[in-house]
Design a protein around this motif. Structure first.
Motif, short mmCIF file in Angstrom:
data_model
loop_
_atom_site.label_atom_id
_atom_site.label_comp_id
_atom_site.label_asym_id
_atom_site.label_seq_id
_atom_site.Cartn_x
_atom_site.Cartn_y
_atom_site.Cartn_z
N GLY A 233 0.82 -1.20 0.00
CA GLY A 233 0.00 0.00 0.00
C GLY A 233 0.85 1.25 0.00
N THR A 234 0.21 2.40 0.11
CA THR A 234 0.89 3.69 0.06
C THR A 234 1.56 4.00 1.39
N HIS A 235 2.79 4.48 1.31
CA HIS A 235 3.52 4.97 2.48
C HIS A 235 3.49 6.49 2.47
N MET A 236 3.03 7.07 3.56
CA MET A 236 2.86 8.52 3.67
C MET A 236 4.03 9.11 4.44
N THR A 237 4.81 9.99 3.80
CA THR A 237 6.00 10.58 4.40
C THR A 237 5.69 11.95 4.97
N GLY A 238 5.88 12.13 6.28
CA GLY A 238 5.65 13.43 6.88
C GLY A 238 6.64 13.71 7.99
N ASP A 239 7.23 14.89 8.00
CA ASP A 239 8.08 15.27 9.12
C ASP A 239 7.25 15.45 10.38
N THR A 240 5.98 15.79 10.21
CA THR A 240 5.08 15.89 11.35
C THR A 240 4.58 14.50 11.72
N PHE A 241 4.69 14.17 13.00
CA PHE A 241 4.18 12.90 13.50
C PHE A 241 2.66 13.08 13.64
N PHE A 242 1.96 13.05 12.50
CA PHE A 242 0.52 13.31 12.57
C PHE A 242 -0.19 12.17 13.29
N HIS A 243 -1.25 12.52 13.99
CA HIS A 243 -1.88 11.53 14.85
C HIS A 243 -3.35 11.88 15.06
N GLY A 244 -4.16 10.86 15.25
CA GLY A 244 -5.57 11.03 15.52
C GLY A 244 -6.42 10.71 14.30
N VAL A 293 4.48 -0.39 14.18
CA VAL A 293 4.69 -0.52 15.62
C VAL A 293 3.65 0.24 16.43
N ASN A 294 2.78 0.98 15.76
CA ASN A 294 1.71 1.68 16.46
C ASN A 294 0.57 1.97 15.50
N PHE A 295 -0.60 2.26 16.05
CA PHE A 295 -1.72 2.77 15.27
C PHE A 295 -1.61 4.29 15.19
N ASP A 296 -2.11 4.85 14.11
CA ASP A 296 -2.00 6.30 13.94
C ASP A 296 -3.09 7.07 14.69
N GLN A 297 -3.81 6.39 15.56
CA GLN A 297 -4.86 7.01 16.35
C GLN A 297 -5.21 6.11 17.53
N GLY A 298 -5.86 6.69 18.52
CA GLY A 298 -6.29 5.91 19.66
C GLY A 298 -7.54 5.10 19.35
N ASN A 299 -7.89 4.25 20.28
CA ASN A 299 -9.14 3.51 20.12
C ASN A 299 -10.30 4.44 20.49
#
Length: 352
Positions: A233-244, A293-299
């Motif tokens: 799939g697509t890999h999204m490159t960002g200097d910002t650790f975007f989350h949520g 190693v992590n989800f990009d958002q909480g449950n």
């Protein structure tokens, strides 16, 4: 008053010095020794596969593994470090033509290192394959902890215009691409190479952990609850650790806006590295390999801030297993290329 003539007292000295120099040079030639310049004129290393990791936690071996340690232990235990001016760390190469290095985290850091390395005359990258290797986050609707994904597209998350949500239409996107940057913000990787890598690794057994198994059950998404697997799939490159969930939705929106596949991994370097390689050697031999190693958002029961700064016992777990999974998958590709180099050196072999 006549000026006294100076006696040529220096001429014999110069003559002796010249003779001594000629004798020394003659002696060097007769004994077969080389000048320092000749000694340094070694042929460049022919690189078959270059592995690019972004960080290591401590030493390259013997402690907690980061992104590079398992690669080092698999391929570079006996390799001497090769310093490269302008790169974050040295390059290691084995006798089979596999090389690797830690480039540094973030777009500027990683791209500066890879440019210094590929332009360095100690190496020949004319027929090289590149494996951009590291960890990532994943949306729970697309993947889970321990997954390993091959990138089909690399998309720059940052390059565009953004505004605060309250300054736009409610629920509408807050991002538009910057015009004229089309060749800098998205890279469709060679589908023949990506699919070849996926085909040879899709059945590689992946490690899992008890903590990751318990953690993923906090999410209602079917993809999040599955055991780790290999996919594309697509890999999204960002200097910002975007989350949520909001920014995850925006990342998926950007991927679709650019005509890319589903966004499955968030990382910080691959698109920038691809731009450097595009200008020097093209993108046909680039692979992006990421372990989640992590989800990009909480449950649904936790806030984004709580997920970013979890309490003890609330972390996802599975990091050690995931970095091992990345090399277990990527190593199959590297070993295949080295073993079958006559078939790979001119490009991806055509399936029979």
């Amino acid at each position: 008053m006549p000026v006294p003539r100076l006696r040529p007292v220096f001429r014999p000295v110069l003559a002796v010095a010249s003779g001594l120099a000629l004798a020394l040079l003659s002696g060097c030639a007769s004994t077969g020794s080389k000048s320092p310049q000749a000694a340094q004129a070694q042929p460049p290393i022919q690189v078959k596969v270059f592995v690019a990791a972004m960080f290591e936690i401590g030493a390259n071996t013997g402690d907690r593994a980061g992104e590079f340690q398992h690669w080092y232990e698999r391929y570079f235990r006996d390799a001497k470090p090769i310093p490269v001016a302008g790169a974050l760390g040295p390059v290691f190469c084995n006798a089979d033509g596999v090389c690797g290095s830690v480039l540094g985290m973030g777009k500027v850091n990683a791209s500066a290192s890879i440019q210094a390395i590929v332009l360095n005359p100690q190496f020949n990258f004319d027929q090289s394959y590149y494996v951009i290797s590291g960890v990532a986050g994943t949306p729970p609707s697309r993947g889970t902890i321990g997954d390993v994904t091959w990138g089909s597209w690399l998309v720059d998350y940052d390059l565009g215009h953004r505004w605060a949500p309250e300054e736009g239409q409610p629920g509408a996107p807050v991002f538009v691409p910057r015009k004229g940057y089309e060749d800098y913000r998205r890279f469709a990787l060679n589908p023949a190479l990506t699919q070849a890598a996926y085909a040879m690794t899709r059945a590689v057994p992946l490690q899992d952990s008890d903590s990751a198994q318990r953690y993923r059950m906090r999410y209602p998404d079917a993809a999040a609850r599955k055991a780790p697997s290999v996919h594309v799939g697509t890999h999204m490159t960002g200097d910002t650790f975007f989350h949520g969930p909001g920014l995850s939705k925006e990342a998926q929106y950007i991927a679709k806006l650019y005509g890319a596949d589903d966004y499955v991994a968030t990382e910080m370097e691959a698109a920038a590295i691809a731009l450097v390689l595009k200008r020097s050697h093209g993108t046909d031999r680039i692979l992006s390999l990421r372990g989640s190693v992590n989800f990009d958002q909480g449950n649904p029961q936790e806030t984004t801030q709580a997920h970013l700064d979890p309490k003890p016992g609330d972390t996802a777990g599975g990091f050690a297993e995931t970095v091992a999974n990345v090399v277990a998958v990527g190593g199959v590709f590297v070993d295949t290329v080295v073993k079958d180099w006559p078939q790979w050196k001119d490009g991806v072999p055509v399936p029979r």
